[in-house]
Scaffold this motif. Structure first.
Motif, PDB file in Angstrom:
ATOM      1  N   LEU A  32       0.831  -1.203   0.000  1.00 49.63           N
ATOM      2  CA  LEU A  32       0.000   0.000   0.000  1.00 49.63           C
ATOM      3  C   LEU A  32       0.867   1.255   0.000  1.00 49.63           C
ATOM      4  CD1 LEU A  32      -2.774   1.453   0.350  1.00 49.63           C
ATOM      5  CD2 LEU A  32      -2.357   1.276   2.815  1.00 49.63           C
ATOM      6  N   PHE A  33       1.893   1.283   0.834  1.00 48.67           N
ATOM      7  CA  PHE A  33       2.753   2.463   0.915  1.00 48.67           C
ATOM      8  C   PHE A  33       3.555   2.670  -0.365  1.00 48.67           C
ATOM      9  CE2 PHE A  33       3.131   3.435   5.729  1.00 48.67           C
ATOM     10  CZ  PHE A  33       1.761   3.423   5.833  1.00 48.67           C
ATOM     11  N   HIS A  34       3.936   1.590  -1.036  1.00 42.63           N
ATOM     12  CA  HIS A  34       4.605   1.728  -2.332  1.00 42.63           C
ATOM     13  C   HIS A  34       3.652   2.343  -3.349  1.00 42.63           C
ATOM     14  CE1 HIS A  34       8.679   0.178  -2.314  1.00 42.63           C
ATOM     15  NE2 HIS A  34       8.310  -0.798  -1.509  1.00 42.63           N
ATOM     16  N   ARG A  35       2.391   1.906  -3.349  1.00 44.07           N
ATOM     17  CA  ARG A  35       1.416   2.428  -4.308  1.00 44.07           C
ATOM     18  C   ARG A  35       1.127   3.905  -4.100  1.00 44.07           C
ATOM     19  NH1 ARG A  35      -3.473  -1.216  -3.729  1.00 44.07           N
ATOM     20  NH2 ARG A  35      -2.222  -2.053  -2.080  1.00 44.07           N
ATOM     21  N   ILE A  36       1.041   4.333  -2.822  1.00 45.09           N
ATOM     22  CA  ILE A  36       0.701   5.738  -2.567  1.00 45.09           C
ATOM     23  C   ILE A  36       1.936   6.624  -2.409  1.00 45.09           C
ATOM     24  CG2 ILE A  36      -1.579   5.238  -1.648  1.00 45.09           C
ATOM     25  CD1 ILE A  36      -0.524   5.537   1.142  1.00 45.09           C
ATOM     26  N   GLU A  44      20.374  10.132  -1.590  1.00 51.70           N
ATOM     27  CA  GLU A  44      21.507  10.752  -0.902  1.00 51.70           C
ATOM     28  C   GLU A  44      22.690   9.786  -0.881  1.00 51.70           C
ATOM     29  OE1 GLU A  44      20.262  11.986   2.968  1.00 51.70           O
ATOM     30  OE2 GLU A  44      18.403  12.830   2.207  1.00 51.70           O
ATOM     31  N   ALA A  45      23.846  10.315  -0.696  1.00 52.86           N
ATOM     32  CA  ALA A  45      25.057   9.486  -0.682  1.00 52.86           C
ATOM     33  C   ALA A  45      25.081   8.523   0.510  1.00 52.86           C
ATOM     34  CB  ALA A  45      26.288  10.378  -0.650  1.00 52.86           C
ATOM     35  N   ARG A  46      24.424   8.863   1.598  1.00 59.48           N
ATOM     36  CA  ARG A  46      24.483   8.002   2.794  1.00 59.48           C
ATOM     37  C   ARG A  46      23.475   6.859   2.782  1.00 59.48           C
ATOM     38  NH1 ARG A  46      20.789   9.477   6.962  1.00 59.48           N
ATOM     39  NH2 ARG A  46      19.497  11.219   6.291  1.00 59.48           N
ATOM     40  N   LYS A  47      22.589   6.837   1.818  1.00 58.82           N
ATOM     41  CA  LYS A  47      21.607   5.747   1.723  1.00 58.82           C
ATOM     42  C   LYS A  47      22.278   4.508   1.158  1.00 58.82           C
ATOM     43  CE  LYS A  47      18.139   8.463   2.775  1.00 58.82           C
ATOM     44  NZ  LYS A  47      17.025   8.300   3.627  1.00 58.82           N
ATOM     45  N   GLN A  48      22.040   3.358   1.772  1.00 56.21           N
ATOM     46  CA  GLN A  48      22.688   2.135   1.324  1.00 56.21           C
ATOM     47  C   GLN A  48      21.793   1.270   0.438  1.00 56.21           C
ATOM     48  OE1 GLN A  48      24.348   0.026   4.615  1.00 56.21           O
ATOM     49  NE2 GLN A  48      25.623   1.730   5.241  1.00 56.21           N
ATOM     50  N   HIS A  49      20.495   1.520   0.448  1.00 53.31           N
ATOM     51  CA  HIS A  49      19.613   0.696  -0.383  1.00 53.31           C
ATOM     52  C   HIS A  49      19.557   1.242  -1.807  1.00 53.31           C
ATOM     53  CE1 HIS A  49      17.178   3.735   1.734  1.00 53.31           C
ATOM     54  NE2 HIS A  49      16.443   3.784   0.634  1.00 53.31           N
ATOM     55  N   LYS A  50      19.314   0.349  -2.751  1.00 55.13           N
ATOM     56  CA  LYS A  50      19.311   0.711  -4.175  1.00 55.13           C
ATOM     57  C   LYS A  50      17.924   1.075  -4.687  1.00 55.13           C
ATOM     58  CE  LYS A  50      23.633  -0.440  -4.550  1.00 55.13           C
ATOM     59  NZ  LYS A  50      24.495   0.522  -3.931  1.00 55.13           N
ATOM     60  N   LYS A  51      16.885   0.450  -4.134  1.00 54.16           N
ATOM     61  CA  LYS A  51      15.507   0.696  -4.559  1.00 54.16           C
ATOM     62  C   LYS A  51      14.756   1.418  -3.443  1.00 54.16           C
ATOM     63  CE  LYS A  51      14.974  -3.803  -5.574  1.00 54.16           C
ATOM     64  NZ  LYS A  51      14.291  -5.026  -5.939  1.00 54.16           N
ATOM     65  N   PRO A  52      13.655   2.082  -3.776  1.00 55.54           N
ATOM     66  CA  PRO A  52      12.858   2.722  -2.730  1.00 55.54           C
ATOM     67  C   PRO A  52      12.349   1.702  -1.711  1.00 55.54           C
ATOM     68  CG  PRO A  52      12.185   3.521  -4.877  1.00 55.54           C
ATOM     69  CD  PRO A  52      13.141   2.386  -5.110  1.00 55.54           C
ATOM     70  N   VAL A  53      12.400   2.079  -0.452  1.00 55.40           N
ATOM     71  CA  VAL A  53      11.960   1.214   0.640  1.00 55.40           C
ATOM     72  C   VAL A  53      10.762   1.869   1.304  1.00 55.40           C
ATOM     73  CG1 VAL A  53      12.624   0.225   2.866  1.00 55.40           C
ATOM     74  CG2 VAL A  53      14.298   0.358   1.016  1.00 55.40           C
ATOM     75  N   ALA A  54       9.687   1.105   1.467  1.00 51.32           N
ATOM     76  CA  ALA A  54       8.462   1.651   2.057  1.00 51.32           C
ATOM     77  C   ALA A  54       8.637   1.853   3.559  1.00 51.32           C
ATOM     78  CB  ALA A  54       7.293   0.720   1.800  1.00 51.32           C
ATOM     79  N   TYR A  55       8.114   2.971   4.034  1.00 49.47           N
ATOM     80  CA  TYR A  55       7.972   3.158   5.470  1.00 49.47           C
ATOM     81  C   TYR A  55       6.763   2.348   5.897  1.00 49.47           C
ATOM     82  CZ  TYR A  55      10.946   7.305   4.946  1.00 49.47           C
ATOM     83  OH  TYR A  55      11.972   8.159   4.684  1.00 49.47           O
TER      84      TYR A  55
END
Length: 92
Positions: A32-36, A44-55
């Motif tokens: 649901l959070f990915h859809r909305i 940012e340079a400090r983010k380690q994940h490659k794809k969006p991560v849902a809260y």
């Protein structure tokens, strides 16, 4: 059967319910959070994940704990009214 003798079985029931609901709710809320669009984007340079991560993992846990608590409280209320004779053997 006294109220104290139901404490352990109801605690185990609540933990099992919360865990089960949490697993399913986490996947549903993530989708649901990915859809909305409520996601953490790796821009940012400090983010380690490659794809969006849902809260929302905390939301799933909160909902599952609330649902498990509501179910157990409902069982306790019904048992105090004497209408739980069919489930008492299951609870112990």
């Amino acid at each position: 059967m006294s109220d104290r003798s139901l404490f352990i079985p109801l605690s185990i029931l609540a933990a099992c319910l919360a865990g089960t609901i949490s697993v399913f709710a986490n996947y549903k809320i993530r989708d649901l959070f990915h859809r909305i669009g409520i996601v953490d984007r790796p821009n940012e340079a400090r983010k380690q994940h490659k794809k969006p991560v849902a809260y929302g993992g905390g939301t799933a846990l909160l909902l599952s704990m609330g649902a498990a608590l509501a179910i157990v409280v409902g069982i306790v209320v019904v048992s105090q009214q004497g209408e739980l004779s069919a489930i008492r053997p299951i609870l112990g």
